[in-house]
Motif scaffolding. Structure first.
Motif, PDB file in Angstrom:
ATOM      1  N   GLY A  12       0.382  12.359  -3.765  1.00  0.00           N
ATOM      2  CA  GLY A  12       1.524  13.027  -4.352  1.00  0.00           C
ATOM      3  C   GLY A  12       1.131  14.168  -5.275  1.00  0.00           C
ATOM      4  O   GLY A  12       1.988  14.755  -5.922  1.00  0.00           O
ATOM      5  N   MET A  33       3.444  11.751   8.965  1.00  0.00           N
ATOM      6  CA  MET A  33       3.499  10.367   8.474  1.00  0.00           C
ATOM      7  C   MET A  33       3.737   9.389   9.613  1.00  0.00           C
ATOM      8  O   MET A  33       3.052   8.377   9.729  1.00  0.00           O
ATOM      9  N   MET A  54       9.901  -1.100   2.009  1.00  0.00           N
ATOM     10  CA  MET A  54       8.440  -1.224   1.966  1.00  0.00           C
ATOM     11  C   MET A  54       7.967  -2.425   2.769  1.00  0.00           C
ATOM     12  O   MET A  54       7.044  -2.325   3.571  1.00  0.00           O
ATOM     13  N   TYR A  81       1.331   6.613  10.946  1.00  0.00           N
ATOM     14  CA  TYR A  81       1.812   5.236  10.917  1.00  0.00           C
ATOM     15  C   TYR A  81       1.625   4.575  12.282  1.00  0.00           C
ATOM     16  O   TYR A  81       1.273   3.396  12.377  1.00  0.00           O
ATOM     17  N   ALA A 105      14.420  -0.232  -2.002  1.00  0.00           N
ATOM     18  CA  ALA A 105      13.113   0.350  -1.700  1.00  0.00           C
ATOM     19  C   ALA A 105      12.116  -0.748  -1.355  1.00  0.00           C
ATOM     20  O   ALA A 105      11.325  -0.612  -0.412  1.00  0.00           O
ATOM     21  N   GLY A 129       8.437  -1.795   6.385  1.00  0.00           N
ATOM     22  CA  GLY A 129       7.403  -0.896   6.889  1.00  0.00           C
ATOM     23  C   GLY A 129       6.059  -1.573   6.996  1.00  0.00           C
ATOM     24  O   GLY A 129       5.294  -1.342   7.934  1.00  0.00           O
ATOM     25  N   THR A 133      -1.787   7.728   5.333  1.00  0.00           N
ATOM     26  CA  THR A 133      -0.765   7.041   4.526  1.00  0.00           C
ATOM     27  C   THR A 133      -1.242   6.731   3.111  1.00  0.00           C
ATOM     28  O   THR A 133      -0.735   5.800   2.483  1.00  0.00           O
ATOM     29  N   GLY A 166      -1.226   9.190   0.450  1.00  0.00           N
ATOM     30  CA  GLY A 166      -0.111   9.780  -0.276  1.00  0.00           C
ATOM     31  C   GLY A 166      -0.260   9.824  -1.781  1.00  0.00           C
ATOM     32  O   GLY A 166       0.484   9.180  -2.494  1.00  0.00           O
ATOM     33  N   TYR A 199      13.981  11.701   4.250  1.00  0.00           N
ATOM     34  CA  TYR A 199      12.572  12.072   4.048  1.00  0.00           C
ATOM     35  C   TYR A 199      11.887  11.052   3.142  1.00  0.00           C
ATOM     36  O   TYR A 199      10.799  10.556   3.435  1.00  0.00           O
ATOM     37  N   TRP A 200      12.567  10.692   2.038  1.00  0.00           N
ATOM     38  CA  TRP A 200      12.019   9.683   1.124  1.00  0.00           C
ATOM     39  C   TRP A 200      11.841   8.347   1.845  1.00  0.00           C
ATOM     40  O   TRP A 200      10.824   7.664   1.646  1.00  0.00           O
ATOM     41  N   ILE A 209      11.256   7.856   4.975  1.00  0.00           N
ATOM     42  CA  ILE A 209      10.081   7.950   5.850  1.00  0.00           C
ATOM     43  C   ILE A 209       8.804   7.803   5.026  1.00  0.00           C
ATOM     44  O   ILE A 209       7.893   7.057   5.388  1.00  0.00           O
ATOM     45  N   VAL A 210       8.757   8.511   3.886  1.00  0.00           N
ATOM     46  CA  VAL A 210       7.593   8.418   2.991  1.00  0.00           C
ATOM     47  C   VAL A 210       7.349   6.964   2.583  1.00  0.00           C
ATOM     48  O   VAL A 210       6.210   6.507   2.475  1.00  0.00           O
ATOM     49  N   THR A 211       8.442   6.206   2.391  1.00  0.00           N
ATOM     50  CA  THR A 211       8.325   4.820   1.930  1.00  0.00           C
ATOM     51  C   THR A 211       7.994   3.872   3.075  1.00  0.00           C
ATOM     52  O   THR A 211       7.096   3.043   2.961  1.00  0.00           O
ATOM     53  N   LEU A 212       8.716   4.016   4.197  1.00  0.00           N
ATOM     54  CA  LEU A 212       8.521   3.087   5.319  1.00  0.00           C
ATOM     55  C   LEU A 212       7.110   3.187   5.898  1.00  0.00           C
ATOM     56  O   LEU A 212       6.513   2.188   6.283  1.00  0.00           O
ATOM     57  N   THR A 213       6.586   4.410   5.958  1.00  0.00           N
ATOM     58  CA  THR A 213       5.244   4.578   6.516  1.00  0.00           C
ATOM     59  C   THR A 213       4.175   4.247   5.484  1.00  0.00           C
ATOM     60  O   THR A 213       2.992   4.461   5.737  1.00  0.00           O
ATOM     61  N   THR A 214       4.581   3.740   4.326  1.00  0.00           N
ATOM     62  CA  THR A 214       3.690   3.361   3.225  1.00  0.00           C
ATOM     63  C   THR A 214       2.848   4.526   2.710  1.00  0.00           C
ATOM     64  O   THR A 214       1.768   4.297   2.157  1.00  0.00           O
ATOM     65  N   VAL A 215       3.339   5.768   2.872  1.00  0.00           N
ATOM     66  CA  VAL A 215       2.627   6.916   2.310  1.00  0.00           C
ATOM     67  C   VAL A 215       2.845   6.934   0.794  1.00  0.00           C
ATOM     68  O   VAL A 215       1.902   6.909   0.015  1.00  0.00           O
ATOM     69  N   GLY A 216       4.113   6.978   0.382  1.00  0.00           N
ATOM     70  CA  GLY A 216       4.430   6.854  -1.035  1.00  0.00           C
ATOM     71  C   GLY A 216       3.917   7.965  -1.922  1.00  0.00           C
ATOM     72  O   GLY A 216       3.088   7.737  -2.787  1.00  0.00           O
ATOM     73  N   TYR A 217       4.427   9.205  -1.732  1.00  0.00           N
ATOM     74  CA  TYR A 217       4.003  10.307  -2.601  1.00  0.00           C
ATOM     75  C   TYR A 217       4.351  10.026  -4.059  1.00  0.00           C
ATOM     76  O   TYR A 217       3.568  10.267  -4.952  1.00  0.00           O
ATOM     77  N   GLY A 218       5.587   9.576  -4.277  1.00  0.00           N
ATOM     78  CA  GLY A 218       6.028   9.353  -5.646  1.00  0.00           C
ATOM     79  C   GLY A 218       6.714  10.570  -6.237  1.00  0.00           C
ATOM     80  O   GLY A 218       7.040  10.570  -7.426  1.00  0.00           O
ATOM     81  N   THR A 237       0.811  -1.225   0.000  1.00  0.00           N
ATOM     82  CA  THR A 237       0.000   0.000   0.000  1.00  0.00           C
ATOM     83  C   THR A 237       0.844   1.275   0.000  1.00  0.00           C
ATOM     84  O   THR A 237       0.380   2.319   0.468  1.00  0.00           O
ATOM     85  N   VAL A 238       2.082   1.183  -0.523  1.00  0.00           N
ATOM     86  CA  VAL A 238       2.896   2.391  -0.654  1.00  0.00           C
ATOM     87  C   VAL A 238       2.363   3.234  -1.811  1.00  0.00           C
ATOM     88  O   VAL A 238       2.004   4.393  -1.639  1.00  0.00           O
ATOM     89  N   GLY A 239       2.318   2.647  -2.999  1.00  0.00           N
ATOM     90  CA  GLY A 239       1.689   3.317  -4.143  1.00  0.00           C
ATOM     91  C   GLY A 239       2.359   4.582  -4.606  1.00  0.00           C
ATOM     92  O   GLY A 239       1.770   5.655  -4.517  1.00  0.00           O
ATOM     93  N   TYR A 240       3.604   4.461  -5.134  1.00  0.00           N
ATOM     94  CA  TYR A 240       4.276   5.659  -5.654  1.00  0.00           C
ATOM     95  C   TYR A 240       3.482   6.293  -6.800  1.00  0.00           C
ATOM     96  O   TYR A 240       3.332   7.495  -6.869  1.00  0.00           O
TER      97      TYR A 240
END
Lengths: 285, 285, 285, 285
Positions: free
Chosen positions: C213, C230, B230, C234, B226, B233, C209, C211, B201-202, B204-213, A209-212
């Motif tokens: 983007g 985040m 993932m 999380y 990565a 996380g 989470t 994200g 920062y990236w 954190i975005v990845t580990l917390t499964t936020v994944g802005y991209g 569920t990261v979803g870049y």
């Protein structure tokens, strides 16, 4: 992931006794019970924290250009400090090799080595980043905060559920390989799924569920399959959580509920910690 | 994160008694047992809600241009209302300083101060946003709904698992620093990983499964790393959940496992359901 | 979210008795115990499923252009079928108004009304989508699968943890409002954070989470704050999970562990369901 | 998702006895107790792993161009090896058809068939990817690691919570259909929500907190609705987790709460720890 949270002291119970001054150094550096030991640990953690921050800031173009020489000087100051600390650690333990080969021993060495290597090797950019491993040394903070018990309980729970977590991880890996390959066939290189490894990478990004969004399915069938992976990943997270919850609950109950002392009169076991009389026969415990 | 859910009343048991009319105001403003107190609280919450909405809408260009003067008037009306309320609160407690320095006292002051400051300071844009903190005052809604017990039980569980959560948070922070630095070395500035702080920062975005991209790894090795972050996380989320679940379960069971019957001999409460003798004095229950 | 899973039958125990043929219709339409009732339910669910699929496909440009007239005919066929079913339902219950005003009664009506409205209103695009609510009627599938008990147990657990979940939801909403406003001040309109409501939307996207983007912080301070949100999001997920886990565990234990029967000899309660003799005094239960 | 973790052996207890050399082959191929059996399994798993890696690498343009002929040769080597293994498996079981139709029998066949099919069919690209299913054969690793018990316990917990998980999944599917349609009406094709199926896809991406960002709401109302879906999805994850946690806890407790002591009188096992009399026959334990 996390290093072992064993209390150092017990490791050094054997071997020949240290001379008094080495004993004193050992107490300051390795223990956190005395005032000197605590002060040393706090100072060390702050120093490590600042030195890691310096390494991080040094990688920022703007800062590196302006404060480069200052950071360079700071780095050498930190390195020399940590070198002295490392030597003191080696001196003050009974079996230096045992320390040098332990997890923290290696980390301690890796924190100072890269800076010295820049004197020999010209392009040491990659070595320099190793210094960031200093951050692992801050784990010693738990010794200060008396969190060793909590940390080791958490590690215990992880260890006990190791087998179950392996099965889970394996299922996840199988799923992403199979789903990734399927989506590779369906979407193909024209939609960004240029190879199976890349498609598997995408499947991991989706399942966790990261979803870049750097690659995303374009065909209806691909989007349907992606939906399946997402819902699978959304539900599957329940598995490790359930495993770990049950383990932590079990671990927590074991510790707190009950003492092992038997009633002297009726031998009933399983009394609460605060019980003063047997709840079965009323005898004084 | 959440302010303390302590019931106010007990705080004011000491000090000199209030005069009857101040006692009356206190009852209306601070208590929720009487009809007047409940009505006041409901009215207050609605007013706060509207005033926060006004602050938010004021920041929208289109609305601000068209209804700017109306929102300006409303803001002053709200500020004057809240000022009166603030003064009444100060008057109706025995130790005004204690209230003024409490969490809610500060929030109450911060809700009115910024509007007055615009009279003195010209460019007060940043101050105005502080008014949004009014939203915290709505937490008083729990007093109305009798959710204080639930809220304090949840806070208790958080407090009890504080040590474990610290260990978890620390592990997360270590992981993102180490992984972020690694990816910085592997991907480098040419793929958007321009510095270690940005790479962290990236991570954190990845580990917390936020994944802005907005940043994503381009090299195969970077994508492999990565993937590891993932899955880490994805699995690591089990840890705080397990901790909190166990704590909540324990907290919930504590309430149930124990009877309310006091020992007839020593009046000790909290006996197990199956206890036949008092565990404190040994008397037959 | 989910409609009430109450078993219909009990609702209609009162009122004047139905004539035999209406009784027969009631049995077929509302019950799932007989063969006719089961067959009707399966047929109904399949029909609903196909009709929902038709509505969805009708919205796809390519399909709508090519098969438009066919889908139009199918829609009218479904509508007439569901109308007949709705009338039969009204006829076969003792208190038609009670059914018509119930959750399923309203959903049943909303599934047919929009198609008739297209005869009167010209631009009925928005009304047509209401037909998708037919999908809610498929919830009746649980009656067939005998999942009513499970479903109502899950709803019970949700209801029991309602207060705690409210506190959690409220904390989440407060957090996104405060964090959103903060980021609005820090990042400002030039980085896409054009207003507080939009910034709050971004804070929700980040805290949960998700994200997307589409908006992401560009300044270092903004990225630092985003990291905090985040990690908060999380970790915060542990709260509802812990609450619900504890509640489900409690609910599951209540049911299974223990009977309420007291031992006839020593009156000890809390025997296992399969116990035949008292475990305290050995008397026959 | 995961294949059944049944231990093969019991399946073949019936049927005519095997001749000694077939018995020997059976022991090596199907069992993991002897040294030969363990060695065979380890070798097999490594071979499968390498062959899957080869299939994956073959799909990478750069590698395929350079090492194509080598990978082609390797593929045929693996296929012939696996064919021999498949034949040996068929020979060494008493009921070959039963094996051939079992889950692993089908997977074993699918791992070799596609390569042979390339001799007949020219454009067999899609068939080739089927070879990736070999990865499922590695599940046999759990037999080696003695993880069968853990795996079957996890599957048990999943099976027991099947009904609850169905209700949950159904609720999720209903929610995404209803929310997706709503957002389709609100946002419309001009913002990327070109059809209901696509909008439902977006709703799944949002609810499961994946959040690609390839489609995202642009209107304030759409963003408000999206926020609702996100918070719903963020909270809903507690449901499967709670269900599975409770089930795993129950499964784990079942094992522990009960002693292994048999009743001296009736030999019934599974008494509570604090039982003093047999709950089946009333005899003193």
């Amino acid at each position: 992931m996390t290093p072992e949270f064993k209390y150092r002291k017990h490791k050094f119970d054997e071997g020949e006794p240290l001379s008094p001054w080495r004993e004193k150094i050992h107490e300051v550096i390795f223990e956190a019970d005395t005032f000197a030991g605590k002060t040393f640990d706090v100072a060390l953690i702050i120093t490590i924290f600042i030195s890691v921050l310096a390494v991080m800031l040094d990688s920022v173009q703007v800062i590196s250009v302006q404060y480069g020489s200052m950071l360079f000087a700071a780095e050498w100051a930190f390195t020399i400090l940590f070198t002295i600390e490392y030597i003191l650690r080696l001196i003050s333990v009974r079996k230096p090799m045992l320390y040098a080969k332990s997890f923290y021993g290696v980390v301690d060495l890796l924190s100072i080595l890269p800076t010295y290597l820049t004197l020999i090797i010209v392009d040491a950019k990659y070595f320099l980043v190793i210094r960031i491993l200093r951050v692992l040394r801050i784990f010693r903070i738990f010794k200060l905060a008396n969190y060793m018990g909590e940390a080791s309980m958490m590690m215990n729970a992880l260890r006990n559920s190791r087998a179950k977590i392996s099965v889970f991880l394996y299922t996840v890996l199988m799923s992403v390989v199979v789903f990734g390959s399927l989506v590779y066939v369906i979407e193909g290189p024209e939609n960004g799924f240029s190879s199976i490894p890349k498609s598997v990478y995408w499947a991991i990004v989706t399942l966790t569920t990261v979803g870049y969004g750097d690659i995303s399915p374009q065909t209806p069938v691909g989007q349907f399959l992606a939906s399946c992976i997402m819902i699978l990943g959304y539900g599957l997270i329940a598995v490790p959580t359930g495993i770990y919850s049950a383990e932590i609950t079990r671990e927590a109950m074991k510790k707190k509920d009950v003492t092992n002392n038997a009633c002297p009169s009726c031998a009933y076991e399983g009394h609460d910690k605060d019980a003063e009389f047997c709840k079965k026969c009323g005898a004084k415990l």
